[in-house]
Each structure stands twice: as C-alpha cells, then as structure tokens.
Design a protein around this motif. Structure first.
Motif, mmCIF file in Angstrom:
data_model
loop_
_atom_site.group_PDB
_atom_site.id
_atom_site.type_symbol
_atom_site.label_atom_id
_atom_site.label_comp_id
_atom_site.label_asym_id
_atom_site.label_seq_id
_atom_site.Cartn_x
_atom_site.Cartn_y
_atom_site.Cartn_z
ATOM 1 N N MET A 1 38.595 35.744 17.262
ATOM 2 C CA MET A 1 38.341 36.889 18.149
ATOM 3 C C MET A 1 37.822 36.381 19.494
ATOM 4 O O MET A 1 36.856 35.628 19.542
ATOM 5 N N PRO A 2 38.469 36.741 20.615
ATOM 6 C CA PRO A 2 37.994 36.270 21.920
ATOM 7 C C PRO A 2 36.630 36.858 22.253
ATOM 8 O O PRO A 2 36.308 37.989 21.877
ATOM 9 N N ARG A 3 35.831 36.066 22.957
ATOM 10 C CA ARG A 3 34.529 36.537 23.399
ATOM 11 C C ARG A 3 34.553 36.736 24.907
ATOM 12 O O ARG A 3 35.212 35.992 25.648
ATOM 13 N N LEU A 4 33.823 37.734 25.370
ATOM 14 C CA LEU A 4 33.726 38.000 26.798
ATOM 15 C C LEU A 4 33.093 36.804 27.509
ATOM 16 O O LEU A 4 32.019 36.337 27.125
ATOM 17 N N GLN A 5 33.769 36.299 28.526
ATOM 18 C CA GLN A 5 33.292 35.144 29.275
ATOM 19 C C GLN A 5 32.990 35.460 30.732
ATOM 20 O O GLN A 5 32.087 34.868 31.324
ATOM 21 N N ALA A 6 33.783 36.347 31.328
ATOM 22 C CA ALA A 6 33.641 36.596 32.768
ATOM 23 C C ALA A 6 33.998 38.039 33.102
ATOM 24 O O ALA A 6 34.890 38.630 32.491
ATOM 25 N N VAL A 7 33.286 38.574 34.090
ATOM 26 C CA VAL A 7 33.582 39.899 34.630
ATOM 27 C C VAL A 7 33.877 39.722 36.117
ATOM 28 O O VAL A 7 33.086 39.119 36.849
ATOM 29 N N PHE A 8 35.018 40.247 36.541
ATOM 30 C CA PHE A 8 35.450 40.154 37.934
ATOM 31 C C PHE A 8 35.268 41.519 38.597
ATOM 32 O O PHE A 8 35.894 42.502 38.186
ATOM 33 N N TRP A 9 34.413 41.559 39.615
ATOM 34 C CA TRP A 9 34.070 42.800 40.297
ATOM 35 C C TRP A 9 34.801 42.914 41.630
ATOM 36 O O TRP A 9 34.731 42.009 42.459
ATOM 37 N N ASP A 10 35.457 44.040 41.849
ATOM 38 C CA ASP A 10 35.858 44.412 43.201
ATOM 39 C C ASP A 10 34.587 44.809 43.967
ATOM 40 O O ASP A 10 33.533 45.031 43.369
ATOM 41 N N VAL A 11 34.699 44.900 45.292
ATOM 42 C CA VAL A 11 33.518 45.212 46.116
ATOM 43 C C VAL A 11 33.543 46.649 46.629
ATOM 44 O O VAL A 11 32.821 47.515 46.155
ATOM 45 N N ASP A 12 34.389 46.895 47.620
ATOM 46 C CA ASP A 12 34.370 48.184 48.317
ATOM 47 C C ASP A 12 34.833 49.308 47.408
ATOM 48 O O ASP A 12 35.969 49.326 46.930
ATOM 49 N N GLY A 13 33.931 50.246 47.151
ATOM 50 C CA GLY A 13 34.230 51.368 46.277
ATOM 51 C C GLY A 13 33.883 51.123 44.825
ATOM 52 O O GLY A 13 33.755 52.068 44.062
ATOM 53 N N THR A 14 33.735 49.859 44.430
ATOM 54 C CA THR A 14 33.402 49.522 43.047
ATOM 55 C C THR A 14 31.918 49.185 42.929
ATOM 56 O O THR A 14 31.185 49.846 42.195
ATOM 57 N N LEU A 15 31.482 48.152 43.628
ATOM 58 C CA LEU A 15 30.045 47.844 43.652
ATOM 59 C C LEU A 15 29.283 48.945 44.378
ATOM 60 O O LEU A 15 28.214 49.375 43.937
ATOM 61 N N ALA A 16 29.812 49.367 45.502
ATOM 62 C CA ALA A 16 29.117 50.338 46.344
ATOM 63 C C ALA A 16 30.133 51.194 47.085
ATOM 64 O O ALA A 16 31.270 50.775 47.326
ATOM 65 N N ASP A 17 29.711 52.403 47.462
ATOM 66 C CA ASP A 17 30.561 53.285 48.261
ATOM 67 C C ASP A 17 30.454 52.869 49.731
ATOM 68 O O ASP A 17 29.702 53.454 50.503
ATOM 69 N N THR A 18 31.218 51.859 50.087
ATOM 70 C CA THR A 18 31.079 51.262 51.409
ATOM 71 C C THR A 18 32.015 51.841 52.458
ATOM 72 O O THR A 18 31.761 51.680 53.655
ATOM 73 N N GLU A 19 33.081 52.482 52.037
ATOM 74 C CA GLU A 19 34.164 52.766 52.971
ATOM 75 C C GLU A 19 33.807 53.790 54.058
ATOM 76 O O GLU A 19 33.816 53.483 55.241
ATOM 77 N N MET A 20 33.517 55.016 53.647
ATOM 78 C CA MET A 20 33.356 56.084 54.625
ATOM 79 C C MET A 20 32.066 55.955 55.434
ATOM 80 O O MET A 20 32.042 56.278 56.625
ATOM 81 N N ASP A 21 30.991 55.504 54.806
ATOM 82 C CA ASP A 21 29.706 55.447 55.489
ATOM 83 C C ASP A 21 29.304 54.043 55.911
ATOM 84 O O ASP A 21 28.244 53.856 56.500
ATOM 85 N N GLY A 22 30.147 53.059 55.596
ATOM 86 C CA GLY A 22 29.867 51.682 55.979
ATOM 87 C C GLY A 22 30.925 51.132 56.911
ATOM 88 O O GLY A 22 30.705 50.956 58.112
ATOM 89 N N HIS A 23 32.109 50.889 56.367
ATOM 90 C CA HIS A 23 33.175 50.274 57.162
ATOM 91 C C HIS A 23 33.702 51.186 58.266
ATOM 92 O O HIS A 23 33.884 50.749 59.410
#
Length: 251
Positions: A1-23
């Motif tokens: 059974m595979p074990r979780l090794q890594a999580v890949f995060w997008d940034v804009d809109g995923t980590l934070a709502d950056t688009e409308m009020d940031g960029h």
C-alpha cells in the motif's frame, strides 16, 4: 500500500485568495505608475484568469488591444507590480484560506514533504510567503514556479518537475488546486488532485470530474467544509489521514 510522501500546493486561490484583492489592485497600480492607461475591473480580471501566470496574462491582454510589449516593458511591469503586491500582502490584504494553516502544520509535524507548484513567478511567490509567514517558519521544502519550466499549467510540466525534484513517488503524492488549469496539469501528470474551487474560475466546473475530491475549503473545527465529491471526509476537515485515503484509493 503506498504511503503519502508529498503534498504539492498551488498558490493563488489555493493557499490564499490572492487574485482579486492582491494581484488585481497591484497590477492596476503598476499600470498607472508606468502610464499605460490600463485598468482591470473585476469582470475583466476574472476573464483573464483563464490565462495562467501574470506575465502571460499581461502579454495576451496587450495582444488583444493590438499592442506589443517587449521583454523590457514586461520586466518593468513585473518589478513595479511586485512592489505593490508585497505592500498589500504586508498590509494584511490577503490571508490563508480556511484550513490551510491547520493542514500545513499537521503535514510538517508528520515530516511529509510540501512543495509549492505554481504558474506565478518566483518573485510573487516569495512576496506571498514573506507576508503570510513573516513570524513563522515557511513550511515548504521547495518551489516550482514559472521560472522553472517552459510550459506552465495546464501542461503537466510543473508537476513533473516537482516530482523529480522532490524524489517523491507518483503514487505517494497529492496535489491541491483551485483552478481548471491546475487541475488539468495535475491530472495530466497522473497525480491525485483535491480541489478547493476558486470563485473566479469559470472554466473549472467543466473539469471537476478529473478531481479526486472537491470541497469549498479545507475546513476548520469551527468552520467545517462543504464537500461536493470524493470519499467522505469526517469532522468537516481535510486531514493528513484523508489525504492518505486519496492515495489509497484509485481516483
């Protein structure tokens, strides 16, 4: 059974709502500073968000207007916009989405790799991390940005680069995304992908069948998520255990 090794995060809109009020406001301030006469309202910027990456967005918009921007103009805009963006981040205009800090910390304590995989430039990523984690250790092991690959999302190249650099197994890795371009990129890289949709991405609903699970956000004890697809998630919060269940499944 595979074990979780890594999580890949997008940034804009995923980590934070950056688009409308940031960029977007940062771009508009930069346009004014440089005397370009451009102004992006919310509707126009929402349309342009179908183009991943700020520089690509600007270049395409110029073409639509019948204008041609050279590399020097694009770099001048990038630098000017970056200053305004960082000032907005430092001023508290952008914050992490619900459940992000909780999950980041849980994965750090478990010793799992976490990488940022984004179509934004490295300078934009560094500005956001400086603003969001100013008084804490940055929880990421590495960054794959627009500077690191020739083809950006929706091509799989950013995720393939992250897999290579992290050394993580494909079947032990999960991506977290918010956009159609990001979801397609993860899917084309054969990665399991959890999606917390951005409200601004009009293309995403047509692509959600590619996701392993979909939530409005990652959830907090006092703010449980709403789930629309995927294996049931207990207690209204996406956890390490739930990400492991995605790895265990055949989604």
């Amino acid at each position: 059974m595979p074990r979780l090794q890594a999580v890949f995060w997008d940034v804009d809109g995923t980590l934070a709502d950056t688009e409308m009020d940031g960029h977007r406001p940062a771009f508009n301030q930069a346009f004014a500073d440089l005397g370009w006469g451009w102004q992006w309202n919310r509707a126009e910027y929402q349309r342009l968000l179908a183009i991943p990456g700020g520089t690509q967005r600007v270049a395409q918009y110029a073409i639509e207007r019948g204008e041609v921007l050279d590399a020097t103009q694009l770099e001048d805009l990038r630098r000017c916009k970056q200053l305004h963006y960082l000032n907005r981040i430092r001023g508290g205009a952008v914050s992490l989405r619900p459940g992000v800090s909780r999950l980041l910390n849980q994965l750090v304590h478990a010793g799992l790799q976490q990488w940022i995989v984004t179509s934004s430039g490295r300078a934009s990523v560094e500005a956001l991390l400086e603003g969001l984690f100013a008084n804490a250790d940055v929880p990421f092991d590495g960054v794959v940005s627009a500077n690191d690959v020739e083809r950006h999302k929706p091509y799989p190249d950013p995720y393939l680069c992250a897999l290579e650099r992290s050394g993580a197994d494909l079947d032990g890795s999960v991506a977290i995304e918010d956009s159609a371009a990001g979801l397609i990129a993860a899917h084309e890289a054969s990665l399991s992908c959890l999606v917390t949709p951005s409200l601004w991405d009009q293309q995403l609903p047509k692509q959600l069948h590619r996701a392993c699970a979909v939530f409005n956000h990652l959830g907090e004890a006092t703010l449980p998520h709403l789930q629309t697809s995927g294996p049931p998630c207990a207690k209204g919060m996406v956890t390490l255990e739930y990400l492991q269940s995605l790895v265990d499944s055949t989604c």
